[in-house]
Design an enzyme around this catalytic site. Structure first.
Site, mmCIF file in Angstrom:
data_model
loop_
_atom_site.group_PDB
_atom_site.id
_atom_site.type_symbol
_atom_site.label_atom_id
_atom_site.label_comp_id
_atom_site.label_asym_id
_atom_site.label_seq_id
_atom_site.Cartn_x
_atom_site.Cartn_y
_atom_site.Cartn_z
ATOM 1 N N ASP A 31 0.851 -1.193 0.000
ATOM 2 C CA ASP A 31 0.000 0.000 0.000
ATOM 3 C C ASP A 31 0.886 1.241 0.000
ATOM 4 O O ASP A 31 1.946 1.245 0.628
ATOM 5 C CB ASP A 31 -0.890 -0.013 1.265
ATOM 6 C CG ASP A 31 -2.133 0.840 1.122
ATOM 7 O OD1 ASP A 31 -1.987 2.067 0.955
ATOM 8 O OD2 ASP A 31 -3.238 0.285 1.187
ATOM 9 N N ASN A 32 0.452 2.298 -0.705
ATOM 10 C CA ASN A 32 1.231 3.551 -0.670
ATOM 11 C C ASN A 32 0.680 4.527 0.385
ATOM 12 O O ASN A 32 1.142 5.663 0.464
ATOM 13 C CB ASN A 32 1.271 4.216 -2.057
ATOM 14 C CG ASN A 32 -0.063 4.801 -2.466
ATOM 15 O OD1 ASN A 32 -1.073 4.560 -1.810
ATOM 16 N ND2 ASN A 32 -0.075 5.569 -3.535
ATOM 17 N N TYR A 143 -12.083 7.274 -12.561
ATOM 18 C CA TYR A 143 -12.319 6.055 -11.772
ATOM 19 C C TYR A 143 -13.075 5.019 -12.601
ATOM 20 O O TYR A 143 -12.633 3.880 -12.744
ATOM 21 C CB TYR A 143 -13.115 6.443 -10.531
ATOM 22 C CG TYR A 143 -13.399 5.325 -9.565
ATOM 23 C CD1 TYR A 143 -12.394 4.809 -8.742
ATOM 24 C CD2 TYR A 143 -14.677 4.780 -9.451
ATOM 25 C CE1 TYR A 143 -12.664 3.792 -7.835
ATOM 26 C CE2 TYR A 143 -14.958 3.767 -8.548
ATOM 27 C CZ TYR A 143 -13.946 3.284 -7.737
ATOM 28 O OH TYR A 143 -14.226 2.274 -6.836
HETATM 29 P P1 NAD Z 1 -9.744 2.764 0.414
HETATM 30 O O1 NAD Z 1 -9.451 4.092 -0.174
HETATM 31 O O2 NAD Z 1 -9.967 2.676 1.885
HETATM 32 O O3 NAD Z 1 -8.605 1.714 0.051
HETATM 33 C C1 NAD Z 1 -7.786 1.800 -1.090
HETATM 34 C C2 NAD Z 1 -6.368 1.478 -0.656
HETATM 35 O O4 NAD Z 1 -5.516 1.524 -1.810
HETATM 36 C C3 NAD Z 1 -5.802 2.508 0.338
HETATM 37 O O5 NAD Z 1 -5.169 1.840 1.397
HETATM 38 C C4 NAD Z 1 -4.823 3.304 -0.491
HETATM 39 O O6 NAD Z 1 -3.780 3.875 0.282
HETATM 40 C C5 NAD Z 1 -4.347 2.277 -1.495
HETATM 41 N N1 NAD Z 1 -3.837 2.863 -2.727
HETATM 42 C C6 NAD Z 1 -4.410 3.829 -3.494
HETATM 43 N N2 NAD Z 1 -3.628 4.104 -4.557
HETATM 44 C C7 NAD Z 1 -2.543 3.284 -4.465
HETATM 45 C C8 NAD Z 1 -1.376 3.105 -5.253
HETATM 46 N N3 NAD Z 1 -1.168 3.826 -6.373
HETATM 47 N N4 NAD Z 1 -0.463 2.184 -4.860
HETATM 48 C C9 NAD Z 1 -0.648 1.448 -3.731
HETATM 49 N N5 NAD Z 1 -1.738 1.584 -2.940
HETATM 50 C C10 NAD Z 1 -2.665 2.491 -3.306
HETATM 51 O O7 NAD Z 1 -11.013 2.194 -0.374
HETATM 52 P P2 NAD Z 1 -11.826 0.832 -0.192
HETATM 53 O O8 NAD Z 1 -13.241 1.180 -0.006
HETATM 54 O O9 NAD Z 1 -11.157 -0.055 0.778
HETATM 55 O O10 NAD Z 1 -11.691 0.223 -1.661
HETATM 56 C C11 NAD Z 1 -10.823 -0.855 -1.958
HETATM 57 C C12 NAD Z 1 -11.047 -1.287 -3.397
HETATM 58 O O11 NAD Z 1 -12.401 -1.700 -3.585
HETATM 59 C C13 NAD Z 1 -10.784 -0.178 -4.412
HETATM 60 O O12 NAD Z 1 -10.138 -0.736 -5.542
HETATM 61 C C14 NAD Z 1 -12.163 0.298 -4.787
HETATM 62 O O13 NAD Z 1 -12.218 0.808 -6.093
HETATM 63 C C15 NAD Z 1 -12.980 -0.981 -4.652
HETATM 64 N N6 NAD Z 1 -14.404 -0.685 -4.385
HETATM 65 C C16 NAD Z 1 -14.821 -0.295 -3.137
HETATM 66 C C17 NAD Z 1 -16.175 -0.020 -2.926
HETATM 67 C C18 NAD Z 1 -16.709 0.380 -1.576
HETATM 68 O O14 NAD Z 1 -17.913 0.622 -1.461
HETATM 69 N N7 NAD Z 1 -15.926 0.425 -0.515
HETATM 70 C C19 NAD Z 1 -17.074 -0.088 -3.990
HETATM 71 C C20 NAD Z 1 -16.598 -0.464 -5.244
HETATM 72 C C21 NAD Z 1 -15.262 -0.773 -5.430
#
Ligand code: NAD
Ligand code: UDP
Length: 308
Positions: A31-32, A143
């Site tokens: 994770d970044n 996105y």
């Molecule tokens: P979140 O923002 O809490 O988690 C995303 C994680 O990815 C974070 O820890 C962030 O630091 C890391 N990240 C972002 N860019 C990065 C990069 N370039 N390199 C390394 N790490 C990186 O969001 P979430 O809700 O936990 O979502 C997780 C995944 O699920 C995402 O791909 C999101 O698109 C997908 N998603 C989530 C939902 C939802 O309702 N929570 C719905 C649809 C899709």
């Protein structure tokens, strides 16, 4: 198994790490920390089966793993619109890097796609066969189109290079460890109610979403990853659809808050309605959500009380 979780310090990723460790696996969490935090995984420090790597997924990486869950990508509209070019790079180059690694080490690779691939849907509820209604040049496009392109890459690596893929389309999910300032509706409304601030409902509040509790979603992830009947794409979400106004009223009731509901302008390209058709998840994964909205909201409210 040794398993790589990208985005493992985020909301969903940290719950997935917990689950995979509880199942006895060895986890590399990459994770970044753009939207994730060390606090989300602090309880795992010292666990000999857990390793955190601070790395940006757009730069290549190599780990000898048997499975890869690719979750790295900011998920809330304010966060993914903060640096939209980076968001597209994260989805597209992140997918290429995960798929290249999966091909080299022969790992099974899972893509966290999204209901946003359906855009502002003209078909309701949304089955996986619906191709969507997405604006390619709007504020949400970095996105939506990034995630659509990632799906394309997953299926082309599968067809061309026999990479073993799984693709899930996640519908709105909520629960503890959501970022308190991430701008998503559940976290916004709960934090506002607990602080005694006005609850912000965008537009007239008649737009709908369907909210899935995080534990249900993670169960679906693990079932999809570990079966061989389908590679997806497969919808995971809760079919219980409500309006944003109804959600705000429910949050007020459960928090016993005296806050008022105020209306703010509707963001551009905000989908009017969204609800998953989970026929395929029921069929292939024997999965459906179990946690009712009121119960999931109570757990989430209890979490945010500790943060405020
Ligand atoms: P979140 O923002 O809490 O988690 C995303 C994680 O990815 C974070 O820890 C962030 O630091 C890391 N990240 C972002 N860019 C990065 C990069 N370039 N390199 C390394 N790490 C990186 O969001 P979430 O809700 O936990 O979502 C997780 C995944 O699920 C995402 O791909 C999101 O698109 C997908 N998603 C989530 C939902 C939802 O309702 N929570 C719905 C649809 C899709
Ligand atoms: N929304 C709202 N108030 C807020 C934040 C969001 O009314 O404080 C609305 C938003 O306009 C959308 C819905 O709630 O119609 C869900 O928004 P979110 O950002 O959580 O997810 P997404 O739009 O990606 O489904």
């Amino acid at each position: 198994m040794r398993i790589l979780v990208t985005g493992g310090a985020g909301f969903l990723g940290s719950h997935l790490c917990d689950r995979l460790l509880a199942d006895g696996h060895d986890i590399v969490c990459l994770d970044n920390l753009f939207t994730g935090s060390k606090a989300n995984i602090a309880h795992l420090a010292g666990n000999p089966n857990f390793e955190f790597v601070r790395h940006d997924i757009i730069d290549p990486f190599k780990y000898e793993v048997e499975q890869i869950y690719n979750l790295a990508c900011p998920a809330s509209p304010p966060h993914y619109q903060y640096n939209p070019i980076k968001t597209t790079k994260t989805s597209v180059m992140g997918a290429i890097n995960c798929l290249g690694l999966a091909r080299r080490v022969k790992a099974r690779v899972f893509q966290a796609s999204t209901s946003e691939v359906y855009g502002d849907p003209a078909v309701h509820p949304q089955p996986e066969s619906y191709w969507g209604n997405v604006n390619p040049i709007g504020r949400r496009s970095c996105y939506d189109e990034g995630k659509r392109c990632a799906e394309t890459l997953f299926f082309d690596y599968h067809r061309e290079n026999k990479v073993d893929i799984r693709v899930v389309r996640i519908f709105n999910t909520y629960g503890p460890r959501m970022h308190p300032n991430d701008g998503r509706v559940v976290s916004n409304l709960i934090v506002q109610a607990l602080k005694g601030e006005n609850l912000t409902v965008y537009g007239d509040g008649t737009q709908t979403r369907a909210f899935c509790y995080v534990d249900d979603l993670i169960e679906g992830f693990v079932r999809l990853m570990n079966q061989t009947e389908t590679v997806g794409p497969i919808n995971l979400g809760n079919p219980g659809e409500i309006t944003m106004l109804e959600l705000a009223e429910q949050v007020l009731k459960l928090t016993k808050s005296k806050s008022k509901i105020v209306h703010k302008p509707l963001p551009a390209d905000d989908p009017r309605q969204r609800r998953p058709d989970i026929t395929l998840a029921r069929k292939f994964l024997k999965w459906e959500p179990k946690v009712p909205l009121a119960e999931g909201l109570k757990h989430t409210i209890a979490y945010f009380k500790t943060k405020i």
